[in-house]
Each structure stands twice: as C-alpha cells, then as structure tokens.
Design an enzyme around this catalytic site. Structure first.
Site, PDB file in Angstrom:
ATOM      1  CB  SER A 259      -0.930  -0.003   1.222  1.00 44.43           C
ATOM      2  OG  SER A 259      -0.167  -0.135   2.391  1.00 44.43           O
ATOM      3  CG  ASP A 305       6.996 -10.237   5.898  1.00 48.88           C
ATOM      4  OD1 ASP A 305       6.673 -10.458   7.079  1.00 48.88           O
ATOM      5  OD2 ASP A 305       8.032  -9.609   5.579  1.00 48.88           O
ATOM      6  CB  CYS A 345       6.835  -9.207  12.332  1.00 49.63           C
ATOM      7  SG  CYS A 345       5.659  -7.963  11.797  1.00 49.63           S
TER       8      CYS A 345
HETATM    9  N1  SAH Z   1       8.074  -8.188   3.266  1.00 52.27           N
HETATM   10  C1  SAH Z   1       8.758  -6.942   3.530  1.00 52.27           C
HETATM   11  C2  SAH Z   1       8.394  -6.338   4.847  1.00 52.27           C
HETATM   12  C3  SAH Z   1       6.923  -6.082   5.023  1.00 52.27           C
HETATM   13  S1  SAH Z   1       6.548  -4.846   6.196  1.00 52.27           S
HETATM   14  C4  SAH Z   1      10.271  -7.159   3.415  1.00 52.27           C
HETATM   15  O1  SAH Z   1      10.698  -8.279   3.170  1.00 52.27           O
HETATM   16  O2  SAH Z   1      11.015  -6.197   3.592  1.00 52.27           O
HETATM   17  C5  SAH Z   1       4.835  -4.674   5.962  1.00 52.27           C
HETATM   18  C6  SAH Z   1       4.417  -3.917   4.705  1.00 52.27           C
HETATM   19  O3  SAH Z   1       3.004  -3.995   4.610  1.00 52.27           O
HETATM   20  C7  SAH Z   1       4.738  -2.438   4.684  1.00 52.27           C
HETATM   21  O4  SAH Z   1       5.506  -2.144   3.557  1.00 52.27           O
HETATM   22  C8  SAH Z   1       3.363  -1.740   4.578  1.00 52.27           C
HETATM   23  O5  SAH Z   1       3.397  -0.615   3.711  1.00 52.27           O
HETATM   24  C9  SAH Z   1       2.518  -2.811   4.001  1.00 52.27           C
HETATM   25  N2  SAH Z   1       1.080  -2.772   4.298  1.00 52.27           N
HETATM   26  C10 SAH Z   1       0.470  -2.531   5.475  1.00 52.27           C
HETATM   27  N3  SAH Z   1      -0.850  -2.676   5.378  1.00 52.27           N
HETATM   28  C11 SAH Z   1      -1.110  -3.002   4.080  1.00 52.27           C
HETATM   29  C12 SAH Z   1      -2.298  -3.315   3.349  1.00 52.27           C
HETATM   30  N4  SAH Z   1      -3.496  -3.317   3.938  1.00 52.27           N
HETATM   31  N5  SAH Z   1      -2.170  -3.627   2.044  1.00 52.27           N
HETATM   32  C13 SAH Z   1      -0.968  -3.634   1.438  1.00 52.27           C
HETATM   33  N6  SAH Z   1       0.189  -3.384   2.095  1.00 52.27           N
HETATM   34  C14 SAH Z   1       0.119  -3.077   3.393  1.00 52.27           C
END
Ligand code: SAH
Length: 401
Positions: A259, A305, A345
């Site tokens: 997002s 994730d 996490c």
């Molecule tokens: N997988 C990543 C870390 C994920 S952190 C890595 O390996 O580095 C979580 C992510 O989820 C963030 O980038 C945040 O912007 C996104 N996020 C949070 N809520 C969301 C939603 N409802 N839809 C899409 N992305 C989302």
C-alpha cells in the site's frame, strides 16, 4: 531521607540498592535479565527513570545491576550479574566488539543487525548497520541516558559516516520517552543494502522501522531458491526484499504488492539496479487477493509478510482471525503444487497459535498442504535464552497440493 527499599550506598557500588520481594523474581533467579515492578520493593521516590540500580534478594542473593524505570512494567533491565556496573564507553565497547565479531563471522559484508537488544546484552537498543551507516533505535530510558557513551564507543570502533536515531517507535511511551528522529552525524537518505548477493535500496529517514528488515534475510534466500521459473506474488512487499531476490533467482514473473507508494518505488529502482524485473502494484492486500481470486489467477509462489496484526495482547483474537483470513486468501491464489510463505512479526502471537490459524485458513480455502519449513529471524537477531518470548518473527512455508 532514604525511601523504602532503596539504600543509597552499599559496599563498593554507588548505585541505589533495590530489594526483590521474598519468593519473587523467579525468572530472574533462573537467569532472565528482567525484574517486574511487582517483584521488587518499589522505592517511594528519589529514583529517576533510567538510573542504574543494584538488585539483591531479601536473602542477600545478588541479582546484578541494570537500568531502572519506575514507569515501566519491566522495572529493572539487568546489564549483568555484578553490582555496580556502569553503562559507560568501556561497557559498550566490550558488548559491541562481541556483537560485531559474531556478525562478521556470519556475513561477508557489513550489512546486518549489529545489536539486537537483550540478545546482545544491550537492553532497549537496536542497531542496523549498512556498511558505514548506522541506524539506532532506543526504547528504554536507561539506554537513552547512556547514549553519549554508546555513541563514543561506536565512533571509536566503527567510525561510521552516518548515525541516525530512529527513536520514533510508539513503545517509547511505555518508558516515558518522547519520540523523535535525529541525524546524529552525517546525512540521512538513501543507502544501498547488500543481502544474499542482491543490492537493494533503503530510505533511512523516511522508511519504516530502521528502513530495512534484515530479519527475513534467510527466509528470502529460502524462497528465492525455489522460485525459478515460477510466477511470484510478494504481498506486503515493502521495498521488495522477497520479490527482488525471487526475480534475480529466475522467477518468470514477480508482482510486488504493497500500500506504500514510496516503498514500491524503491522496489522498482532496486530491481532495475539488479537487472531484474518486478511489477509493482499499489493496493490493499486483502482486496487485491479477493480480486485475483475472483479472476481465478494463481501463482506458483505466494509470499505474505504483513505488518503485525497482533499489536498488543488484547488484540490476540482479532489479530489471529486476520492471520487466518490472510492464509485463506493467499492459499486460494496459490497454484496446485505451489508454495505459500506466511509470516508474522507479532511477538504477541505464539508460533503454535499462528501455525494453527494458517492451517485453518488453508483448510477453509478448500486446500490441503504440508508444512515444509518453519523459521524465525536470522542469526543477527539473537534471542536471550531466558527470554524466548522476545523471538517475534515466524515464517512458515507450505507446499500446497
Ligand atoms: N516483506 C517486507 C516487509 C513487510 S513490512 C520485506 O521483506 O522487507 C509490511 C508492509 O506492509 C509495509 O511495507 C506496509 O506498507 C505494508 N502494508 C500494510 N498494510 C497493508 C495493506 N493493507 N495492504 C498492502 N500493504 C500493506
């Protein structure tokens, strides 16, 4: 006047002395580095948040010395088992040297989590290292007070060009600390991250947490090795940690779904720098997965994730439900014979509960699967052996029938 439970001096140590209540402090007696506020005779007044204190049992047993905070549920965080310890430059140099030696054995290049709090004997401190750039996160009052000594030790040991203090985590409120971001030296901005042979970009001033999630390093390598020739959906991709490595490993097609526009932009730029191609899609993961499912689209590898769904213990039930829903949606768009990585996490959901929710979601999607891999964070996120609950990351990989 001395407050109850606190004596100003005793023996050689200059620290105030706190006494553990009779029959309390069971975990600390077994070696845990924490004493909870209900376990000690609380001084009425006179001790400030972040002061060093000595701790003994009412029977005279020495617990050690550490950071005190009357505002926190964890009233004392021990720095060691001796009385009179000081969080000075010498103390930090010793711990940082040990922490760095471990990482330099683990990784070929200086890109890693250098300090992981209690796991490295440094409560309330996280340091992520990007070569000559350090990003610090301080979460307890004692560590905040000790910052000058810590910075002096870092400058002698590593002499980093840049030090950024990302002290904007909400948990600081529990310790009565303000939140702020400060560039202590150098300039914050974009840095290169080398990991698993790939080159990524992270944004230290603007990015989330310290700007990069080193904790998933090994899990990224695990899934990328199985992604060759596959179509890959990297949901909650952030800056492309999983997706880019999969693309580099020969995936047929990679979609990074998040997002956050700035995160996706970095993912695209990182991919270009690696001569790999990803497709960045800005959308809500639940909505996009529903849409893909309605269109009967499937992927050979699906990675999910998400941010922590269980932020505090009271969120356990709704958070667990959200993990189950995510597992259901993600399993629904995983191709037959495909792989599904589900991660959490949230340290407030134990691994067996998380695994149960994932399994329930997969079954609800009408699928059968086997669990082929179960892992946590990498070795640069060490856990204090007496604080197993501080191991927060869980990554489960399922092979779907
Ligand atoms: N997988 C990543 C870390 C994920 S952190 C890595 O390996 O580095 C979580 C992510 O989820 C963030 O980038 C945040 O912007 C996104 N996020 C949070 N809520 C969301 C939603 N409802 N839809 C899409 N992305 C989302």
């Amino acid at each position: 006047m001395l407050s109850r439970g606190a004596m100003l001096t005793h023996g050689m140590s200059k620290h105030p002395l706190l006494i553990v209540k009779p029959r309390e402090g069971r975990r600390a007696r077994q070696g845990a580095p924490w004493l909870f506020s209900n376990e000690i005779v609380m001084p009425a007044k006179g001790l400030e948040p972040g002061m060093m204190v000595d701790v003994k049992g009412d029977d005279g047993q020495v617990f050690g010395s550490g950071f005190f905070n009357p505002k926190s549920l964890i009233a004392v965080r021990l720095l060691g088992r001796d009385l009179g310890l000081a969080a000075n430059e010498k103390f930090f140099t010793a711990h940082l040297t040990r922490a760095m030696a471990l990482r330099d054995r683990l990784y070929p290049r200086p890109f890693y989590r250098l300090v992981h709090a209690e796991g490295d004997g440094l409560p309330g401190l996280v340091i992520d290292r990007f070569d000559d750039v350090l990003v610090l996160q301080v979460t307890v009052a004692g560590m905040e007070r000790a910052l000058p000594a810590l910075l002096a030790a870092l400058n002698k040991l590593i002499a980093p060009k840049t030090i950024v203090l990302r002290n904007d985590t909400p948990s600081r409120a529990l310790e009565g600390l303000e939140t702020y971001v400060r560039v202590e030296q150098g300039t914050a901005g974009r840095v290169a991250v080398e990991e698993n042979g790939a080159r990524y970009f992270a944004d230290l001033g603007q990015g989330q947490k310290t700007g990069w999630y080193y904790d998933q390093r090994d899990n990224r390598a695990f899934i990328a090795a199985l992604a060759k020739g596959q179509s890959v959906l990297d949901a909650y991709s952030y800056t492309g940690g999983f997706g880019l490595l999969a693309a580099k490993a020969g995936a047929k097609e990679v979609i990074c779904l998040d997002s956050s526009e700035p995160a996706l932009k970095l993912a695209e730029e990182s991919a270009a720098a690696n001569h790999a191609s990803i497709r960045a899609v800005k959308a809500d993961v639940f909505e996009e997965m529903e849409r893909l499912s309605a269109q009967k689209e499937t992927f050979g590898v699906v990675i999910a994730d998400p941010p922590p769904f269980v932020k505090s213990r009271k969120d356990l039930e709704p958070g667990a439900k959200a993990y189950r829903k995510l597992a259901r949606l993600a399993a629904g768009i995983t191709a037959p014979g495909g792989l599904l990585l589900l991660a959490s996490c949230s340290h407030n959901i134990p691994v067996d509960r998380f695994a149960n929710e994932c399994a329930a979601g997969i079954v609800k999607a009408g699928r059968t699967a086997s669990l082929i891999h179960s892992a946590g964070a990498g070795a640069d996120h060490p856990v204090h052996p007496m604080l197993p609950e501080t191991a927060y990351l869980k990554a489960l990989v399922y092979a779907l029938d």
